[in-house]
Design an enzyme around this catalytic site. Structure first.
Site, PDB file in Angstrom:
ATOM      1  N   ASP A   1      -9.410   4.698  -3.102  1.00 24.14           N
ATOM      2  CA  ASP A   1      -8.259   5.191  -3.847  1.00 24.14           C
ATOM      3  C   ASP A   1      -8.757   5.827  -5.143  1.00 24.14           C
ATOM      4  OD1 ASP A   1      -8.842   3.098  -5.610  1.00 24.14           O
ATOM      5  OD2 ASP A   1      -6.723   2.602  -5.909  1.00 24.14           O
TER       6      ASP A   1
ATOM      7  N   GLU B   1       0.821  -1.209   0.000  1.00 28.45           N
ATOM      8  CA  GLU B   1       0.000   0.000   0.000  1.00 28.45           C
ATOM      9  C   GLU B   1       0.858   1.262   0.000  1.00 28.45           C
ATOM     10  OE1 GLU B   1      -3.056   0.385  -0.629  1.00 28.45           O
ATOM     11  OE2 GLU B   1      -3.507  -1.740  -0.713  1.00 28.45           O
TER      12      GLU B   1
ATOM     13  N   TYR C   1      -6.793   6.358   4.171  1.00 28.63           N
ATOM     14  CA  TYR C   1      -6.834   5.363   3.105  1.00 28.63           C
ATOM     15  C   TYR C   1      -6.008   4.122   3.466  1.00 28.63           C
ATOM     16  CZ  TYR C   1      -5.539   2.614  -0.824  1.00 28.63           C
ATOM     17  OH  TYR C   1      -5.298   1.525  -1.614  1.00 28.63           O
TER      18      TYR C   1
END
Length: 310
Positions: free
Chosen positions: A156, A55, A138
């Site tokens: 995203d 990520e 996020y």
């Protein structure tokens, strides 16, 4: 103008669960089951740390560039504690040319905090993830969802674009994530955790492979018949101009060239060696000062520089 469905979801956050499942969840998840890429961070043996590393690396960076660095990173640092034992400059060195190298420092900081606060295990709770340095909403939602199968809205750029087109009926989402988008994403979440986690991954993959920013392949889209933007005739973007990304000649390019010299060096680098990477002395000095201010470069006496040790 938002569609009726989008307006209802944003206004009261409710929708008929069966209708949402039939229109969106089931077809998108079925498409994902048949078309998902075999990526290392999606495999069972990746674990939460592998998901977290991916990520960080995938932010503003395509999968093709991330894959080799990801594999090398996990081979060298298979656990957060392994990375935490190293100097932060080693994280910057291993980051290579992925770009936005502050992410390497943030990932190193998160590894140190995981080691000190959580015994070396990536925490499962969203709040604990969010409390780690360098982790925002996020990333916390993505790790909790993809690593631990929890129910979170993972927004995203790809997901936002899918929702903008399929539900809201516009070509592109706003430049920055809005409260209305977050509310819409929460309202679209399936009720149970396993399906919600799968939906998060599936809608992201749909945006990455089919509902792309340019040259979208509507013929392959599992929800094309329900897409508000397609049904409206694919009206052109009417919002503020979308931000483009430039690189050549920018301070970011100069920073990258300076860091490349420091990454390759095993001893401190003299100012003269850095001066050779860019002709514009003012821009070069500005870029170097920015690297120092960001903690990516450590200045030493007598005009030498190195990657940070602490």
């Amino acid at each position: 103008m938002p569609t009726a469905l989008a307006a209802d979801l944003v206004s009261d956050g409710t929708a008929d669960a069966r209708s949402l499942d039939e229109q969106f969840h089931s077809p998108v998840i079925a498409w994902f089951d048949a078309n998902a890429r075999d990526l290392p961070w999606r495999r069972q043996d990746a674990g939460p740390w592998g998901v977290m590393v991916s990520e960080f690396m995938l932010q503003q960076t395509p999968v093709s560039r991330v894959l080799p660095v990801y594999e090398q990173w996990l081979a060298r640092w298979p656990r957060p504690a392994d990375l935490a034992e190293e100097a932060p400059g080693e994280a910057v060195r291993a980051w290579g040319r992925l770009g936005y190298p502050r992410r390497a420092l943030r990932l190193h900081g998160a590894a140190v905090a995981i080691t000190e606060r959580h015994g070396g295990d990536v925490p499962a709770q969203h709040g604990q993830l969010l409390a780690l340095p360098g982790i925002g909403e996020y990333t916390a939602a993505a790790v909790a969802s993809f690593a631990y199968g929890q129910r979170h809205a993972v927004l995203d750029t790809n997901v936002r674009r899918v929702f903008a087109r399929a539900v809201t009926g516009v070509q592109y989402p706003p430049n920055a994530t809005t409260a209305a988008e977050r509310k819409l994403a929460r309202a679209l979440l399936p009720g149970d955790e396993r399906t919600a986690s799968r939906w998060a991954a599936a809608s992201m993959e749909l945006g990455a492979l089919v509902c792309t920013a340019r040259n979208e392949d509507c013929a392959r889209c599992p929800i094309a018949a329900r897409c508000a933007w397609l049904r409206a005739g694919k009206p052109a973007h009417a919002g503020p101009a979308r931000r483009g990304q430039t690189y050549a000649g920018t301070d970011r390019q100069v920073r990258g060239k300076l860091l490349a010299v420091l990454r390759e060096a095993v001893t401190p680098v003299p100012q003269a060696a850095l001066d050779r990477v860019w002709d514009d002395a003012v821009q070069r000095a500005r870029a170097l000062d920015g690297l120092v201010a960001d903690g990516l470069v450590e200045p030493l006496p007598d005009g030498f520089y190195r990657l940070p040790l602490t």
